[in-house]
Design a protein around this motif. Sequence first.
Motif, PDB file in Angstrom:
ATOM      1  N   VAL A 109       0.890  -1.188  -0.009  1.00  8.20           N
ATOM      2  CA  VAL A 109      -0.106   0.153   0.044  1.00  8.20           C
ATOM      3  C   VAL A 109       0.717   1.278   0.003  1.00  8.20           C
ATOM      4  CG1 VAL A 109      -1.984   1.066   1.189  1.00  8.20           C
ATOM      5  CG2 VAL A 109      -1.819  -1.522   1.156  1.00  8.20           C
ATOM      6  N   LEU A 110       1.158   2.038  -1.206  1.00  5.59           N
ATOM      7  CA  LEU A 110       1.930   2.978  -1.484  1.00  5.59           C
ATOM      8  C   LEU A 110       1.409   4.225  -1.330  1.00  5.59           C
ATOM      9  CD1 LEU A 110       3.470   1.319  -4.527  1.00  5.59           C
ATOM     10  CD2 LEU A 110       4.208   0.885  -2.110  1.00  5.59           C
ATOM     11  N   GLU A 111       1.793   5.228  -0.299  1.00  7.70           N
ATOM     12  CA  GLU A 111       1.341   6.493  -0.201  1.00  7.70           C
ATOM     13  C   GLU A 111       2.311   7.656  -1.034  1.00  7.70           C
ATOM     14  OE1 GLU A 111       0.155  10.078   3.014  1.00  7.70           O
ATOM     15  OE2 GLU A 111       0.224   7.705   3.786  1.00  7.70           O
ATOM     16  N   LEU A 112       1.529   8.277  -1.890  1.00 11.16           N
ATOM     17  CA  LEU A 112       2.350   9.224  -2.693  1.00 11.16           C
ATOM     18  C   LEU A 112       2.354  10.550  -1.686  1.00 11.16           C
ATOM     19  CD1 LEU A 112       1.599   7.224  -4.658  1.00 11.16           C
ATOM     20  CD2 LEU A 112       2.002   9.067  -6.483  1.00 11.16           C
ATOM     21  N   LYS A 113       3.524  11.081  -1.488  1.00 13.75           N
ATOM     22  CA  LYS A 113       3.712  12.397  -0.776  1.00 13.75           C
ATOM     23  C   LYS A 113       3.941  13.523  -1.594  1.00 13.75           C
ATOM     24  CE  LYS A 113       3.716  11.734   3.242  1.00 13.75           C
ATOM     25  NZ  LYS A 113       2.685  11.497   4.175  1.00 13.75           N
ATOM     26  N   GLY A 114       2.909  14.179  -1.773  1.00 13.94           N
ATOM     27  CA  GLY A 114       2.866  15.481  -3.018  1.00 13.94           C
ATOM     28  C   GLY A 114       3.240  16.638  -2.378  1.00 13.94           C
ATOM     29  N   ARG A 115       3.435  17.626  -3.396  1.00 14.48           N
ATOM     30  CA  ARG A 115       3.584  19.136  -3.057  1.00 14.48           C
ATOM     31  C   ARG A 115       3.023  19.653  -4.264  1.00 14.48           C
ATOM     32  NH1 ARG A 115      10.068  19.521  -1.456  1.00 14.48           N
ATOM     33  NH2 ARG A 115      10.146  17.966   0.131  1.00 14.48           N
ATOM     34  N   GLU A 116       2.068  20.291  -3.904  1.00 13.25           N
ATOM     35  CA  GLU A 116       1.235  21.023  -4.980  1.00 13.25           C
ATOM     36  C   GLU A 116       2.154  22.004  -5.825  1.00 13.25           C
ATOM     37  OE1 GLU A 116      -3.224  22.989  -5.413  1.00 13.25           O
ATOM     38  OE2 GLU A 116      -2.257  22.914  -3.411  1.00 13.25           O
ATOM     39  N   GLU A 120       5.040  17.298 -11.271  1.00 15.44           N
ATOM     40  CA  GLU A 120       4.996  16.764 -12.632  1.00 15.44           C
ATOM     41  C   GLU A 120       5.796  15.616 -12.775  1.00 15.44           C
ATOM     42  OE1 GLU A 120       5.552  18.494 -17.012  1.00 15.44           O
ATOM     43  OE2 GLU A 120       5.667  20.005 -15.348  1.00 15.44           O
ATOM     44  N   GLY A 121       5.045  14.567 -13.352  1.00 18.96           N
ATOM     45  CA  GLY A 121       6.105  13.298 -13.563  1.00 18.96           C
ATOM     46  C   GLY A 121       5.834  12.263 -12.469  1.00 18.96           C
ATOM     47  N   PHE A 122       5.673  12.823 -11.258  1.00 22.17           N
ATOM     48  CA  PHE A 122       5.401  12.052 -10.131  1.00 22.17           C
ATOM     49  C   PHE A 122       4.520  10.571 -10.222  1.00 22.17           C
ATOM     50  CE2 PHE A 122       5.052  12.021  -5.200  1.00 22.17           C
ATOM     51  CZ  PHE A 122       5.778  10.626  -5.193  1.00 22.17           C
ATOM     52  N   ALA A 123       3.414  10.798 -10.338  1.00 24.42           N
ATOM     53  CA  ALA A 123       2.673   9.733 -10.682  1.00 24.42           C
ATOM     54  C   ALA A 123       2.880   8.888 -11.491  1.00 24.42           C
ATOM     55  CB  ALA A 123       1.067  10.257 -10.872  1.00 24.42           C
ATOM     56  N   PHE A 142      -3.081  11.722   0.363  1.00 26.51           N
ATOM     57  CA  PHE A 142      -3.829  12.777   0.671  1.00 26.51           C
ATOM     58  C   PHE A 142      -4.146  13.863  -0.365  1.00 26.51           C
ATOM     59  CE2 PHE A 142      -2.071  11.603   4.837  1.00 26.51           C
ATOM     60  CZ  PHE A 142      -2.953  11.939   5.585  1.00 26.51           C
ATOM     61  N   ASP A 143      -3.361  13.871  -1.518  1.00 27.65           N
ATOM     62  CA  ASP A 143      -3.242  14.978  -2.432  1.00 27.65           C
ATOM     63  C   ASP A 143      -3.941  14.636  -3.718  1.00 27.65           C
ATOM     64  OD1 ASP A 143      -1.384  16.560  -0.929  1.00 27.65           O
ATOM     65  OD2 ASP A 143       0.245  14.759  -1.620  1.00 27.65           O
ATOM     66  N   HIS A 144      -5.125  15.603  -3.677  1.00 27.78           N
ATOM     67  CA  HIS A 144      -6.067  15.234  -4.792  1.00 27.78           C
ATOM     68  C   HIS A 144      -5.614  15.082  -6.188  1.00 27.78           C
ATOM     69  CE1 HIS A 144      -9.740  16.423  -2.034  1.00 27.78           C
ATOM     70  NE2 HIS A 144      -8.722  15.436  -1.412  1.00 27.78           N
ATOM     71  N   TRP A 145      -4.652  16.038  -6.309  1.00 28.41           N
ATOM     72  CA  TRP A 145      -3.953  16.036  -7.978  1.00 28.41           C
ATOM     73  C   TRP A 145      -3.152  14.798  -8.123  1.00 28.41           C
ATOM     74  CZ3 TRP A 145      -2.390  19.150  -3.391  1.00 28.41           C
ATOM     75  CH2 TRP A 145      -1.048  18.926  -3.148  1.00 28.41           C
ATOM     76  N   LEU A 146      -2.616  14.347  -7.255  1.00 29.70           N
ATOM     77  CA  LEU A 146      -1.879  13.114  -7.594  1.00 29.70           C
ATOM     78  C   LEU A 146      -2.965  11.916  -7.766  1.00 29.70           C
ATOM     79  CD1 LEU A 146       1.138  13.010  -4.950  1.00 29.70           C
ATOM     80  CD2 LEU A 146       1.220  13.455  -7.456  1.00 29.70           C
ATOM     81  N   LEU A 147      -3.957  11.886  -7.113  1.00 31.88           N
ATOM     82  CA  LEU A 147      -5.240  10.918  -7.405  1.00 31.88           C
ATOM     83  C   LEU A 147      -5.634  11.172  -8.621  1.00 31.88           C
ATOM     84  CD1 LEU A 147      -6.840  10.891  -3.662  1.00 31.88           C
ATOM     85  CD2 LEU A 147      -5.143   9.604  -4.491  1.00 31.88           C
ATOM     86  N   LYS A 148      -5.963  12.334  -8.989  1.00 28.99           N
ATOM     87  CA  LYS A 148      -6.434  12.404 -10.544  1.00 28.99           C
ATOM     88  C   LYS A 148      -5.457  12.146 -11.551  1.00 28.99           C
ATOM     89  CE  LYS A 148      -8.562  15.960 -13.161  1.00 28.99           C
ATOM     90  NZ  LYS A 148      -7.677  15.874 -14.562  1.00 28.99           N
ATOM     91  N   ASP A 149      -4.142  12.365 -11.241  1.00 26.53           N
ATOM     92  CA  ASP A 149      -2.921  12.043 -12.158  1.00 26.53           C
ATOM     93  C   ASP A 149      -3.018  10.299 -12.176  1.00 26.53           C
ATOM     94  OD1 ASP A 149      -2.067  14.641 -12.655  1.00 26.53           O
ATOM     95  OD2 ASP A 149      -0.350  14.479 -11.336  1.00 26.53           O
ATOM     96  N   LEU A 150      -3.108   9.894 -11.239  1.00 26.25           N
ATOM     97  CA  LEU A 150      -3.093   8.285 -11.341  1.00 26.25           C
ATOM     98  C   LEU A 150      -4.318   7.703 -11.998  1.00 26.25           C
ATOM     99  CD1 LEU A 150      -2.103   7.614  -7.507  1.00 26.25           C
ATOM    100  CD2 LEU A 150      -0.683   6.990  -9.577  1.00 26.25           C
TER     101      LEU A 150
END
Length: 239
Positions: A109-116, A120-123, A142-150
Motif C-alpha cells: 500500500v503505497l502513499e504518494l507524498k505530494g507537493r502542489e 509533474e511526472g511523479f505519478a 492525501f493529495d487530490h491532484w496526485l489521485l487525479k493524475d493516477l
Amino acid sequence: MTNAAWIKELPVAHRGYHDLNNAIWENTLSAFSRAVEAGFAIECDLHYASDGVPVIFHDEDLERLCNLKGDVRERTSKELGLIAVGGTKDKVPTLKQLLDLVQGKVPLVLELKGREADDEGFAESVLEVLEGYEGKIALMSFDHWLLKDLKDFGAPFPVGLTANGNTAEEYATHEKAMELGLDFISYYYADLPNSFISRQRDKGIPVITWTVRDEDARKRTFENADQMTFEGFDPRAAV
C-alpha cells in the motif's frame, strides 16, 4: 473502478514492520523484510527524488531520520541510497528495491507524498516502476491532484484517498475526491465513526485506518472500518 477488496484481508504494517526506530527503522528494507516474514501487508511513503525516481521516505527533510539538513527532493536517488537511516546499515531505498525485495509475497500500500505545483511526472514515474509487477498493489494519497493524475494515467491498481477530519467541510472535500472514481479509503481512526465513512462503506468502498498503536484504536477500527494500519505491536498477539 478497480476492485480493492483484498485490502481488507491482512493487517497493514505502517512504514513496514519496524520496532519504533530502535534497531529496525521505518521505511527501510529491514522493516519491509520483517513484514514479509510476518505475513503483513506493507504501507510505505513515496517521495520524488531529483532524478525523477520514486524513493521511500516519509518526511520532507532528512533531519529526523538521517540527522542531515536538506530537502529529500533535492537529492538524487543514488545520493539518497548512500545515506544511512537512523545510523543503521539501511539506506534510503527506491520503490524498485522494495519491489525486488517483496516479489509479490505480501500486498503493498503505497502513499504518494505530494507537493502542489511540484509533482509533474511523479505519478507517472511510480506507474512506470510498477509496470509488470506481479503482486497486489494499492496507491493512495492525501493529495487530490496526485489521485487525479493516477486515474488519468490509467493506473491498473486500486487508488485510494488518505484522509482525516470530522467536519462537514472536510467531508465535502473528501466526497469531491471520491468523484474521481477512487477504490478505497485510508482514514484516521480517531475521526471515526462519521457520516462520510458510513456512506462510503454503504457503497461497498473498503476502508482501512491509520495509525493503530493500541487496543482502543484497534477496537475502534474494527467497529467502523475493515482493516488497520498498525505499528508498535504484533497484531497476531493482540487480544
